[in-house]
Design a protein around this motif. Structure first.
Motif, PDB file in Angstrom:
ATOM      1  N   SER A 107       0.845  -1.346  -0.079  1.00  0.00           N
ATOM      2  CA  SER A 107      -0.010   0.014  -0.149  1.00  0.00           C
ATOM      3  C   SER A 107       0.953   1.261   0.038  1.00  0.00           C
ATOM      4  N   ASN A 109      -3.594  -8.085  10.567  1.00  0.00           N
ATOM      5  CA  ASN A 109      -4.178  -6.986   9.946  1.00  0.00           C
ATOM      6  C   ASN A 109      -5.491  -6.671  10.314  1.00  0.00           C
ATOM      7  N   ASP A 111      -8.810  -4.451  11.805  1.00  0.00           N
ATOM      8  CA  ASP A 111      -9.140  -3.131  12.205  1.00  0.00           C
ATOM      9  C   ASP A 111      -8.779  -3.111  13.751  1.00  0.00           C
ATOM     10  N   TYR A 121      -9.647   7.460  -0.009  1.00  0.00           N
ATOM     11  CA  TYR A 121      -9.414   6.041   0.378  1.00  0.00           C
ATOM     12  C   TYR A 121      -8.307   5.466   0.863  1.00  0.00           C
ATOM     13  N   ALA A 155      -4.572   0.456   0.753  1.00  0.00           N
ATOM     14  CA  ALA A 155      -4.945  -1.021   0.802  1.00  0.00           C
ATOM     15  C   ALA A 155      -6.430  -1.399   0.443  1.00  0.00           C
ATOM     16  N   ALA A 156      -7.583  -0.615   0.883  1.00  0.00           N
ATOM     17  CA  ALA A 156      -8.713  -0.649   0.085  1.00  0.00           C
ATOM     18  C   ALA A 156      -8.699  -0.570  -1.289  1.00  0.00           C
ATOM     19  N   LEU A 163      -6.197  -1.481  -3.326  1.00  0.00           N
ATOM     20  CA  LEU A 163      -5.627  -2.570  -3.764  1.00  0.00           C
ATOM     21  C   LEU A 163      -6.659  -3.676  -3.734  1.00  0.00           C
ATOM     22  N   HIS A 164      -7.317  -3.958  -2.847  1.00  0.00           N
ATOM     23  CA  HIS A 164      -8.486  -4.926  -2.920  1.00  0.00           C
ATOM     24  C   HIS A 164      -9.452  -4.601  -3.829  1.00  0.00           C
ATOM     25  N   ASN A 165      -9.646  -3.325  -4.160  1.00  0.00           N
ATOM     26  CA  ASN A 165     -10.736  -2.695  -4.969  1.00  0.00           C
ATOM     27  C   ASN A 165     -10.325  -1.823  -6.049  1.00  0.00           C
ATOM     28  N   PRO A 166      -9.571  -2.250  -7.115  1.00  0.00           N
ATOM     29  CA  PRO A 166      -8.924  -1.276  -8.010  1.00  0.00           C
ATOM     30  C   PRO A 166      -9.701  -0.465  -8.795  1.00  0.00           C
ATOM     31  N   LYS A 195      -9.598   3.255  -7.751  1.00  0.00           N
ATOM     32  CA  LYS A 195      -8.246   3.852  -7.691  1.00  0.00           C
ATOM     33  C   LYS A 195      -8.287   5.444  -8.399  1.00  0.00           C
TER      34      LYS A 195
END
Ligand code: URA
Length: 200
Positions: A61, A92, A94, A156, A159-160, A162-165, A168
Motif C-alpha cells: 500500500s 491486520n 481493524d 480511500y 490497501a482498500a 489494492l482490494h478494489n482497483p 483507484k
C-alpha cells in the motif's frame, strides 16, 4: 500530555504498553517524513512489512501511496506520514476503539509538533478519529473540511484500493483536490509573505 520535543514523544511511544497491541509488535511504527511539513497523511496502522521494518507505508500500500503522491508532484519528503495506531493489529484486523483512543495522545502530539495545514485521512479510521464523527469514505472521499486551523480531506486507504482497483481513479481525483488545496494554501501564504508551504 503535551510534548515539547520529538525525542521524549518517541521514547514514550517506544516504551508504550497502554494497549494489547504492544504485546504483538516487532516494532512500534512512529511515523516519518518532513517534521516541518504542511501536509500530514494519517493511515490506519502498521501492516506486516511496517511491523518488520518500523517504517510506515513501506509495503504494497506504500507503493500505491507513493504513486498517488507522485501524481500531484509530491514526494514523501514533502509530507509527514503517521498512523491511527502505532503498533500492528494482529493479522491486520481493524484497530479496536480502545486501541485507537489509547494511541490518540501520541498522534495528537505529532499534530501539535508538525502543525500541518492539511491533514489527509487515509481510510475510515483516520477520518473518524480526526473528524470525531461517523464517516463513510464512499460518501465523503475528496470532501474538504475546515476544522480549527486544519484543512482535512478524507480519501480511500491505499490497501482498500489494492482490494478494489476500480476505486483507484476516485482516489486519484481526491489527490487532485489535495493538490489544489496545497496550491491554494501556498498562494495564500505567498500573498501574506509567509511562504512556508512545501518548505523543505
Ligand atoms: N497501512 C496503514 O494504514 N499504515 C501503514 O503504515 C501501512 C499500511
Amino acid at each position: 500530555m503535551s510534548y515539547r520535543n520529538w525525542k521524549t514523544l518517541h521514547e514514550d511511544c517506544q516504551a508504550c504498553a497502554k494497549c494489547d497491541l504492544a504485546r504483538y509488535r516487532t516494532h512500534m511504527v512512529f511515523g516519518e517524513g518532513n517534521i516541518h511539513a504542511d501536509i500530514m497523511l494519517i493511515g490506519e496502522g502498521p501492516g506486516r512489512v511496517e511491523d518488520e521494518t518500523g517504517r510506515p507505508f513501506v509495503g504494497p500500500s506504500g507503493q500505491l501511496l507513493d504513486e498517488l503522491l507522485g501524481g500531484i508532484g509530491l514526494r514523501r519528503s514533502d509530507v509527514f506520514i503517521a498512523n491511527v495506531v502505532k503498533c500492528r493489529p494482529p493479522g491486520n484486523r481493524d484497530p479496536k476503539p480502545e486501541e485507537i483512543e489509547a494511541c490518540f495522545p501520541y498522534l495528537r502530539a505529532q499534530l501539535a509538533l508538525v502543525k500541518p495545514k492539511i491533514i489527509v485521512c487515509l481510510g475510515v479510521h483516520a477520518a473518524r478519529l480526526v473528524l470525531r464523527r461517523d464517516v463513510r469514505i464512499t460518501r465523503e472521499h475528496g470532501s474538504v473540511h475546515h476544522v480549527k486551523s486544519f484543512t482535512i480531506i478524507p480519501t480511500y486507504h491505499p490497501a482498500a484500493l489494492l482490494h478494489n482497483p476500480p476505486n483507484k481513479p476516485l482516489a486519484e481525483a481526491d489527490f487532485q483536490i489535495i493538490g489544489q488545496e496545497v496550491r491554494r494554501l501556498a498562494a495564500d501564504e505567498a500573498q501574506s509573505g509567509d511562504g512556508a508551504l512545501l518548505r523543505q
